[in-house]
Each structure stands twice: as structure tokens, then as C-alpha cells.
Design a protein around this motif. Structure first.
Motif, mmCIF file in Angstrom:
data_model
loop_
_atom_site.group_PDB
_atom_site.id
_atom_site.type_symbol
_atom_site.label_atom_id
_atom_site.label_comp_id
_atom_site.label_asym_id
_atom_site.label_seq_id
_atom_site.Cartn_x
_atom_site.Cartn_y
_atom_site.Cartn_z
ATOM 1 N N PHE A 1 0.999 -1.053 -0.087
ATOM 2 C CA PHE A 1 -0.258 -0.225 -0.310
ATOM 3 C C PHE A 1 0.525 1.087 -0.088
ATOM 4 O O PHE A 1 0.813 2.424 -0.569
ATOM 5 C CB PHE A 1 -0.883 0.170 1.359
ATOM 6 N N THR A 2 1.910 0.962 0.790
ATOM 7 C CA THR A 2 2.915 2.217 1.369
ATOM 8 C C THR A 2 3.636 2.588 -0.593
ATOM 9 O O THR A 2 3.988 3.846 -0.691
ATOM 10 C CB THR A 2 4.042 2.033 1.612
ATOM 11 N N HIS A 3 3.256 1.858 -1.126
ATOM 12 C CA HIS A 3 4.670 1.618 -2.862
ATOM 13 C C HIS A 3 3.626 2.150 -3.537
ATOM 14 O O HIS A 3 3.706 3.186 -4.444
ATOM 15 C CB HIS A 3 5.182 0.053 -3.208
ATOM 16 N N TYR A 4 1.975 2.044 -3.260
ATOM 17 C CA TYR A 4 1.249 2.955 -4.522
ATOM 18 C C TYR A 4 0.355 3.969 -3.480
ATOM 19 O O TYR A 4 -0.610 4.388 -3.767
ATOM 20 C CB TYR A 4 -0.406 1.592 -4.725
ATOM 21 N N ASP A 5 1.449 4.538 -3.175
ATOM 22 C CA ASP A 5 1.761 6.048 -2.541
ATOM 23 C C ASP A 5 0.435 6.421 -2.131
ATOM 24 O O ASP A 5 -0.617 7.157 -1.668
ATOM 25 C CB ASP A 5 0.721 7.136 -3.461
ATOM 26 N N PHE A 6 0.073 5.372 -0.687
ATOM 27 C CA PHE A 6 -1.427 5.322 0.236
ATOM 28 C C PHE A 6 -1.013 5.482 1.613
ATOM 29 O O PHE A 6 0.179 5.004 1.986
ATOM 30 C CB PHE A 6 -2.046 4.180 0.215
ATOM 31 N N GLU A 7 -1.763 6.618 2.619
ATOM 32 C CA GLU A 7 -1.236 7.230 3.458
ATOM 33 C C GLU A 7 -2.284 5.857 4.784
ATOM 34 O O GLU A 7 -3.040 5.686 4.466
ATOM 35 C CB GLU A 7 -1.832 8.512 4.177
ATOM 36 N N ILE A 8 -1.466 5.162 5.064
ATOM 37 C CA ILE A 8 -2.531 3.742 6.019
ATOM 38 C C ILE A 8 -2.444 4.333 7.214
ATOM 39 O O ILE A 8 -2.062 5.218 7.843
ATOM 40 C CB ILE A 8 -1.470 3.133 5.875
ATOM 41 N N ILE B 1 -6.882 -4.182 -4.427
ATOM 42 C CA ILE B 1 -7.731 -3.014 -3.249
ATOM 43 C C ILE B 1 -6.410 -1.701 -4.172
ATOM 44 O O ILE B 1 -7.130 -0.859 -4.671
ATOM 45 C CB ILE B 1 -7.219 -3.198 -1.929
ATOM 46 N N ALA B 2 -5.284 -2.009 -4.543
ATOM 47 C CA ALA B 2 -4.481 -0.193 -5.213
ATOM 48 C C ALA B 2 -4.713 -0.116 -6.430
ATOM 49 O O ALA B 2 -4.724 1.079 -6.933
ATOM 50 C CB ALA B 2 -2.773 -0.641 -4.515
ATOM 51 N N THR B 3 -4.524 -0.860 -7.724
ATOM 52 C CA THR B 3 -4.495 -1.346 -8.718
ATOM 53 C C THR B 3 -5.957 -1.138 -9.871
ATOM 54 O O THR B 3 -5.756 -1.409 -10.793
ATOM 55 C CB THR B 3 -3.521 -2.095 -9.677
ATOM 56 N N GLY B 4 -6.539 -2.048 -8.510
ATOM 57 C CA GLY B 4 -8.040 -2.687 -9.466
ATOM 58 C C GLY B 4 -9.090 -1.616 -9.578
ATOM 59 O O GLY B 4 -8.381 0.033 -10.076
ATOM 60 N N ALA B 5 -9.842 -2.105 -10.187
ATOM 61 C CA ALA B 5 -11.009 -0.591 -11.256
ATOM 62 C C ALA B 5 -12.630 -1.108 -9.693
ATOM 63 O O ALA B 5 -12.315 -1.838 -9.017
ATOM 64 C CB ALA B 5 -11.957 -1.520 -12.225
#
Length: 314
Positions: A33-40, A125-129
């Protein structure tokens, strides 16, 4: 500088999501999630904070005005009961829900082709539609999978007893059903209004399904009705022991509609009433008492879920 998107993970401590023996998977998910620029931010369902308060904090985090276009994802980590609770607060908000499936059957994840592997589910969750799905409701309570009256709530209670003693096994669903049929056969006297048609009914069981995968696995033709956003139900017309055992046998065989005195129906609106002020009802595996009459409807495309790009809609 990349603007981070909020991602809130809501999990039930009983699910084992943050357990020490699952720590490696947990760390991989956080790294992804961090790799995809999410603030968790992680929220555990606890007794010292009401669920309403917890979700108010989550929604405020995602609906902050300076994050327009960066609303992020609200993730439910747990079984279908946890998913139902989170989805209740996300219906009609437009916020996307992500799913980390940690339940026994995981019907919601499976119908949307969300992987049961947690790392793969996190990738979705990170890359889906985003996909809009139908949500069924009874009075003010939604159900993603099913809602039922009569014997089914007793099945749920007995199944939980078996789960506590022997672990969460799919076999317990059938064992608990057999146990209930041997010991307990209650009959409900109801009036059921299916759209504009009113029927008096004596029944030990009414089952309403919203998840077409679950209905297909039961080989019920109303699965397609649920997929189209209609109220889909099954009613059993006899409560003697022989009829109930035949019903259970056909259910195990995946041929419930072939059992005698089992009738399926679909409608835009179904109202169930009786002389009782309240009825016990099982909603996505959780048992509640709701005030009669019970009104069943479907909110079409009311919930947004992160799915694989080629996933089927609910």
C-alpha cells in the motif's frame, strides 16, 4: 511531490489479521500500500469505541474537502459480517470499499473475483477498478449475501457453537443444520406481499439472497434475479420432520428447488408481516430482532467496491 491517498483498514481482532503468526503477510500488505502512495491508518473494532464513532472518524478522514479527487479506499478486513458492517456506512457515499477476505466462505469477495490470497487481494485494492454493486435491505439494515427468518437463525447460532468447539469449518454449516432439524422445528405464520400480491404463509424458513454466487452454488434459478437487482427469496411450505430432512438433503446436493414444497420468488419489493411485534432474523450471519413489518428492497449500484478489472458485477 506525490500527494498521498488515504487508506483506512478496518478489521475485527478475532479475524487474526494482525496476529503474530500472520505478521509477515501483514508487513507485505503495508509495504504494498505504501508503494502505491497510500497514507495508511488501521482501525480495530473494539469494545471501548462504538462502531458508529469509529466509522465517523473514518468517513471524516476520507471526505475532507482538501482531498477532493483523493478520497482513497476504506478497506474491510474480515468475514462477510465485517464487510456488511463497513458497507452499511459506505452505501450511497461514493467512497470505494476494498476487501481483504478473512472469513470462512467469503461470498462477497468470490462473486467479484477478488482473490482469497491476501497479498493478491491487496493488489486489487491498490490497482483494481471501482465497481458499483447492488445492496439489498430489510427495513434499515442492508445485506450483501442473505437475510433469513425461521430455522436459519437457529442454524447460525448452532453453527457458532460448533465453530467455537471445532474451529471454523464449512462442514459445521451442515452439521448445525442437521442438529437444529432434529431438535427444533418452529413454524412462522406470516403474510407475505410480493409486489402487489398478498399470500398467507405458514413456514419454518424464508431465505432472501442478494449474492448470485451463493444462490448459484445452491442451484437456485433466482440467482439471475439477484444479479439484476431484484429481491430474491425462497420459502419452505411444510415444517414436518420428513419434509425438512428432504429439504436439507436437496440443499446439500445443490438441488434445493427440486425439493417438494420449496418455492422461489423475485420482486421489486417484498413485505413480510405477522402478529408479532418483532421477528428474529439472520443478516449476513449476524442475528438481530427487527420490528415488523419487514420490508425487503434492493438499492441498485449503491455500493462501490474495488475489484479486478475483469470482475463480474454483483
Amino acid at each position: 511531490m506525490t500527494k498521498l491517498k488515504p487508506l483506512s483498514i478496518i478489521y475485527n481482532g478475532k479475524s487474526g489479521f494482525h496476529a503474530s503468526d500472520n505478521e509477515g503477510v501483514y508487513e507485505q500488505i503495508m509495504t504494498l500500500f505504501t508503494h502505491y502512495d497510500f497514507e495508511i491508518q488501521v482501525f480495530e473494532l473494539e469494545h471501548d469505541m462504538s462502531f458508529n464513532t469509529l466509522m465517523s472518524n473514518v468517513l471524516e478522514r476520507h471526505q475532507t474537502s482538501d482531498r477532493t479527487g483523493y478520497e482513497g479506499v476504506v478497506v474491510a478486513a474480515g468475514g462477510d459480517g465485517t464487510l456488511n458492517a463497513v458497507a452499511t456506512k459506505l452505501v450511497d457515499t461514493g467512497l470505494a470499499m476494498g476487501i481483504l477476505p478473512l472469513g470462512t466462505f467469503n461470498y462477497v469477495a468470490r462473486v467479484l473475483d477478488i482473490p482469497l490470497d491476501l497479498i493478491q487481494a491487496a493488489e486489487v485494492i491498490a490497482t483494481g477498478a471501482q465497481r458499483s454493486v447492488h445492496v439489498a435491505s430489510v427495513n434499515d439494515r442492508i445485506y450483501l449475501n442473505n437475510a433469513s427468518l425461521g430455522l436459519y437463525p437457529l442454524f447460525i447460532q448452532k453453527r457458532e457453537m460448533y465453530n467455537q468447539r471445532f474451529g471454523r469449518l464449512p462442514l459445521n454449516a451442515y452439521t448445525s443444520a442437521l442438529d437444529v432439524l432434529i431438535r427444533d422445528r418452529k413454524e412462522l405464520k406470516l403474510s407475505i406481499k410480493v409486489d402487489d400480491h398478498l399470500y398467507p404463509v405458514k413456514t419454518p424458513l424464508i431465505f432472501f439472497g442478494n449474492n448470485q454466487l451463493q444462490l448459484k452454488e445452491m442451484n437456485l434459478q433466482i440467482a439471475e434475479c439477484a444479479a439484476q437487482g431484484r429481491v430474491a427469496g425462497v420459502v419452505l411450505a411444510k415444517s414436518d420432520k420428513t419434509s425438512l430432512f428432504k429439504m436439507l438433503y436437496q440443499l446439500i446436493r445443490g438441488a434445493l428447488e427440486q425439493a417438494k414444497d420449496v418455492y422461489s420468488f423475485s420482486a421489486d419489493r417484498v413485505v413480510v408481516d405477522c402478529k408479532r411485534k418483532k421477528l428474529k432474523i439472520a443478516i449476513d450471519g449476524e442475528i438481530e430482532e427487527l420490528t415488523t413489518p419487514l420490508t425487503f428492497t434492493v438499492k441498485k449500484n449503491a455500493l462501490t467496491i474495488m475489484v479486478p478489472h475483469a470482475a463480474a458485477s454483483v
